[in-house]
Design a protein around this motif. Structure first.
Motif, PDB file in Angstrom:
ATOM      1  N   PHE A  84       0.831  -1.205   0.000  1.00 36.09           N
ATOM      2  CA  PHE A  84       0.000   0.000   0.000  1.00 36.09           C
ATOM      3  C   PHE A  84       0.871   1.263   0.000  1.00 36.09           C
ATOM      4  N   ASN A  85       2.022   1.171   0.661  1.00 33.63           N
ATOM      5  CA  ASN A  85       2.949   2.310   0.680  1.00 33.63           C
ATOM      6  C   ASN A  85       3.469   2.602  -0.727  1.00 33.63           C
ATOM      7  N   ASP A  86       3.682   1.541  -1.484  1.00 34.10           N
ATOM      8  CA  ASP A  86       4.168   1.720  -2.862  1.00 34.10           C
ATOM      9  C   ASP A  86       3.070   2.223  -3.796  1.00 34.10           C
ATOM     10  N   THR A  87       1.827   2.149  -3.328  1.00 37.80           N
ATOM     11  CA  THR A  87       0.700   2.564  -4.187  1.00 37.80           C
ATOM     12  C   THR A  87      -0.098   3.697  -3.544  1.00 37.80           C
ATOM     13  N   LEU A  88       0.599   4.599  -2.849  1.00 41.13           N
ATOM     14  CA  LEU A  88      -0.101   5.706  -2.208  1.00 41.13           C
ATOM     15  C   LEU A  88      -0.671   6.701  -3.219  1.00 41.13           C
ATOM     16  N   HIS A  89      -0.222   6.591  -4.467  1.00 40.86           N
ATOM     17  CA  HIS A  89      -0.850   7.422  -5.500  1.00 40.86           C
ATOM     18  C   HIS A  89      -2.285   6.975  -5.746  1.00 40.86           C
ATOM     19  N   ILE A  90      -2.598   5.754  -5.286  1.00 38.65           N
ATOM     20  CA  ILE A  90      -3.989   5.291  -5.311  1.00 38.65           C
ATOM     21  C   ILE A  90      -4.635   5.768  -4.018  1.00 38.65           C
ATOM     22  N   HIS A  91      -5.549   6.697  -4.139  1.00 39.50           N
ATOM     23  CA  HIS A  91      -6.086   7.419  -2.992  1.00 39.50           C
ATOM     24  C   HIS A  91      -6.644   6.488  -1.920  1.00 39.50           C
ATOM     25  N   MET A  92      -7.370   5.453  -2.325  1.00 36.83           N
ATOM     26  CA  MET A  92      -8.027   4.594  -1.344  1.00 36.83           C
ATOM     27  C   MET A  92      -7.027   3.767  -0.524  1.00 36.83           C
ATOM     28  N   ASN A  93      -5.780   3.678  -0.983  1.00 37.82           N
ATOM     29  CA  ASN A  93      -4.782   2.897  -0.233  1.00 37.82           C
ATOM     30  C   ASN A  93      -4.091   3.705   0.856  1.00 37.82           C
ATOM     31  N   LYS A  94      -4.244   5.026   0.846  1.00 40.01           N
ATOM     32  CA  LYS A  94      -3.627   5.855   1.886  1.00 40.01           C
ATOM     33  C   LYS A  94      -4.196   5.507   3.253  1.00 40.01           C
ATOM     34  N   GLU A  95      -5.512   5.380   3.329  1.00 42.15           N
ATOM     35  CA  GLU A  95      -6.162   5.050   4.595  1.00 42.15           C
ATOM     36  C   GLU A  95      -5.756   3.657   5.077  1.00 42.15           C
ATOM     37  N   LEU A  96      -5.618   2.719   4.143  1.00 41.96           N
ATOM     38  CA  LEU A  96      -5.204   1.364   4.513  1.00 41.96           C
ATOM     39  C   LEU A  96      -3.787   1.364   5.080  1.00 41.96           C
ATOM     40  N   PHE A  97      -2.913   2.157   4.479  1.00 41.23           N
ATOM     41  CA  PHE A  97      -1.526   2.225   4.938  1.00 41.23           C
ATOM     42  C   PHE A  97      -1.438   2.779   6.353  1.00 41.23           C
ATOM     43  N   GLU A  98      -2.348   3.642   6.717  1.00 43.49           N
ATOM     44  CA  GLU A  98      -2.312   4.283   8.036  1.00 43.49           C
ATOM     45  C   GLU A  98      -2.913   3.411   9.131  1.00 43.49           C
ATOM     46  N   ASP A 105      -3.340   0.030  11.616  1.00 45.12           N
ATOM     47  CA  ASP A 105      -2.423  -0.889  12.309  1.00 45.12           C
ATOM     48  C   ASP A 105      -2.895  -2.334  12.264  1.00 45.12           C
ATOM     49  N   GLU A 106      -4.175  -2.543  11.980  1.00 40.65           N
ATOM     50  CA  GLU A 106      -4.708  -3.895  11.956  1.00 40.65           C
ATOM     51  C   GLU A 106      -5.865  -3.962  10.957  1.00 40.65           C
ATOM     52  N   TRP A 107      -6.192  -5.179  10.580  1.00 42.66           N
ATOM     53  CA  TRP A 107      -7.284  -5.385   9.638  1.00 42.66           C
ATOM     54  C   TRP A 107      -8.161  -6.502  10.174  1.00 42.66           C
ATOM     55  N   THR A 108      -9.345  -6.132  10.682  1.00 39.59           N
ATOM     56  CA  THR A 108     -10.225  -7.080  11.357  1.00 39.59           C
ATOM     57  C   THR A 108     -11.595  -7.108  10.684  1.00 39.59           C
ATOM     58  N   ALA A 109     -12.477  -7.966  11.222  1.00 38.85           N
ATOM     59  CA  ALA A 109     -13.848  -8.027  10.711  1.00 38.85           C
ATOM     60  C   ALA A 109     -14.515  -6.661  10.826  1.00 38.85           C
ATOM     61  N   LYS A 110     -14.259  -5.975  11.935  1.00 40.71           N
ATOM     62  CA  LYS A 110     -14.837  -4.646  12.136  1.00 40.71           C
ATOM     63  C   LYS A 110     -14.322  -3.670  11.081  1.00 40.71           C
ATOM     64  N   SER A 111     -13.016  -3.759  10.755  1.00 41.07           N
ATOM     65  CA  SER A 111     -12.432  -2.875   9.735  1.00 41.07           C
ATOM     66  C   SER A 111     -13.104  -3.082   8.393  1.00 41.07           C
ATOM     67  N   ILE A 112     -13.351  -4.345   8.044  1.00 44.57           N
ATOM     68  CA  ILE A 112     -13.961  -4.672   6.749  1.00 44.57           C
ATOM     69  C   ILE A 112     -15.377  -4.119   6.676  1.00 44.57           C
ATOM     70  N   ARG A 113     -16.161  -4.328   7.737  1.00 49.15           N
ATOM     71  CA  ARG A 113     -17.544  -3.862   7.724  1.00 49.15           C
ATOM     72  C   ARG A 113     -17.605  -2.327   7.671  1.00 49.15           C
ATOM     73  N   THR A 114     -16.723  -1.676   8.401  1.00 47.50           N
ATOM     74  CA  THR A 114     -16.688  -0.207   8.397  1.00 47.50           C
ATOM     75  C   THR A 114     -16.365   0.313   6.999  1.00 47.50           C
ATOM     76  N   ARG A 115     -15.362  -0.294   6.350  1.00 42.23           N
ATOM     77  CA  ARG A 115     -14.980   0.165   5.012  1.00 42.23           C
ATOM     78  C   ARG A 115     -16.075  -0.162   3.997  1.00 42.23           C
ATOM     79  N   SER A 116     -16.745  -1.295   4.178  1.00 38.71           N
ATOM     80  CA  SER A 116     -17.870  -1.630   3.292  1.00 38.71           C
ATOM     81  C   SER A 116     -18.931  -0.542   3.354  1.00 38.71           C
ATOM     82  N   LYS A 117     -19.279  -0.108   4.548  1.00 35.68           N
ATOM     83  CA  LYS A 117     -20.305   0.926   4.705  1.00 35.68           C
ATOM     84  C   LYS A 117     -19.867   2.245   4.062  1.00 35.68           C
TER      85      LYS A 117
END
Length: 420
Positions: A267-281, A283-295
């Motif tokens: 994601f750091n190598d693809t920060l020119h892709i706007h949606m990956n900036k938030e992912l890079f920042e 610290d973890e990726w959980t079920a809650k993270s997925i549902r929040t991003r889906s919404k």
């Protein structure tokens, strides 16, 4: 060529014929047209429609309108008869403006996009749109073309609210997309690209990008632990929209089933892709993270393609306004052209003096469906309800009733008498 002639005929006759009957149908159409049209005039019309068809589906897009880009990405010929007819109204008949033409295209795009992501059946759309076209043309001919976009919404949305051709609501969209396997949907990549370029001032070249699963498709002990979910929940969430992003094809291969920390380097190598900036920042990726991003993504989809509703009822006639006033109970409604009664919101229900299982069960069903509600001990219609004059009268008054006698027009005459 076969597709073109099939959709051309549907646009000019409002009937979509089967492919095996196409040749016979065209010969029949030719005979009818030949009685009042020269061959060269008909040929000019066919060539004109062929150019429309090419513009909609095949021509190179040179700085096209966003609506046409979306239309192409949907890649559906289900809408072809409808849009061919509107091409004629714009380019040849000059009955609508350019903004109206693309406004109608945005409406049909919204209809198909929302139905796709809501998981609704699209198999009947092809046969339905020639019918919708006929109704739109009838209403526009009666009311003029100034409100053509509103008329299209009226026919496509308002008249379909209670059947299986309805435009999905925001709730329909969210409910389906939070659980659906959107990875297999043909519009998912388009949606991610649409959101990415919407938020990026500099439009990206998407040709070298591919869809990446943030939490990999194949589960590992690491991911089951870190994502804080069971095997079953993993399978439910891995292909939902919140777990998908865009990366270069090379980075997609490199990411594989790696842990989230390693994926963050991608994601750091693809920060020119706007949606990956938030992912890079993160610290973890959980079920809650997925549902929040889906919404978040669903909210953007709804914002780009909001729910539609026409501002006017184009079939309303003042002389078909009706009411029912018995024993202090008042109900207000409308008698449609096919002699069904639309009971309006707020209409009252008479309490039953003795049990009537048929009426009790019918009222209970309407309460369960949210059509009736109780307020201060009084049953009221909370939604419009359509049925025959007698059925609506029986629901409102209880027992066996002749609705043609009970419902009155604006002059106080029973609708049975007024229609004689």
């Amino acid at each position: 060529m076969e597709d073109f002639f099939r959709f051309y005929l549907a646009a000019v006759t409002n009937e979509l014929v089967e492919k095996k009957k196409l040749y016979t149908a065209f010969k029949h159409y030719y005979v009818i047209r030949k009685s009042d049209t020269d061959d060269d005039v008909l040929l000019e019309e066919i060539v004109r429609y062929a150019k429309y068809f090419s513009m909609l589906y095949y021509d190179n897009l040179d700085n096209p309108r966003e609506e046409l880009r979306d239309y192409r990405m949907i890649a559906s010929m289900m809408l072809a008869p409808f849009m061919l007819a509107f091409c004629e109204l714009f380019y040849h008949d000059h009955k609508i403006t350019e903004n109206q033409f693309y406004g109608v295209m945005k409406i049909v795009n919204t209809y198909l996009i929302r139905r796709t992501f809501a998981g609704m059946d699209t198999s009947r759309v092809s046969r339905s749109f020639p019918v919708y076209l006929k109704r739109v043309e009838e209403i526009a001919n009666d009311n003029g073309f100034a409100d053509i976009e509103d008329i299209v919404i009226y026919v496509l949305v308002n008249k379909n609210r209670s059947n299986n051709m309805a435009l999905p609501t925001n709730k329909n969209l969210e409910t389906n997309m939070l659980a659906a396997n959107v990875y297999t949907m043909n519009l998912t990549r388009w949606l991610l690209e649409k959101i990415e370029n919407r938020e990026n001032s500099a439009k990206l070249d998407m040709s070298q990008l591919s869809i990446e699963h943030i939490m990999p498709q194949t589960s590992t002990d690491y991911w089951l632990s870190k994502a804080e979910m069971s095997d079953e929940e993993y399978d439910e969430l891995v292909n939902t929209i919140g777990n998908l992003t865009l990366v270069t094809k090379v980075d997609n291969s490199a990411a594989g089933n790696r842990d989230f920390k390693t994926k963050k380097h991608v994601f750091n190598d693809t920060l020119h892709i706007h949606m990956n900036k938030e992912l890079f920042e993160m610290d973890e990726w959980t079920a809650k993270s997925i549902r929040t991003r889906s919404k978040q993504i669903i909210s953007e989809l709804i914002d780009m393609y909001p729910y539609l509703r026409a501002t006017k009822d184009y079939e309303y006639k003042e002389d078909r306004r009706i009411h029912l006033n018995v024993q202090g109970i008042y109900a207000d409604g409308y008698l449609t052209d096919d002699n069904k009664v639309i009971v309006y919101i707020g209409s009252q229900i008479l309490s039953l003096k003795k049990n009537n299982d048929k009426i009790l069960n019918l009222r209970k069903k309407l309460v369960n469906n949210g059509i009736l509600r109780e307020e201060n001990g009084q049953l009221l219609f909370s939604k419009e309800y359509t049925s025959s004059p007698s059925t609506t009268a029986e629901i409102i008054l209880g027992g066996s009733r002749n609705g043609w006698d009970c419902w009155k027009n604006v002059d106080g005459m029973s609708i049975g008498e007024s229609l004689r």
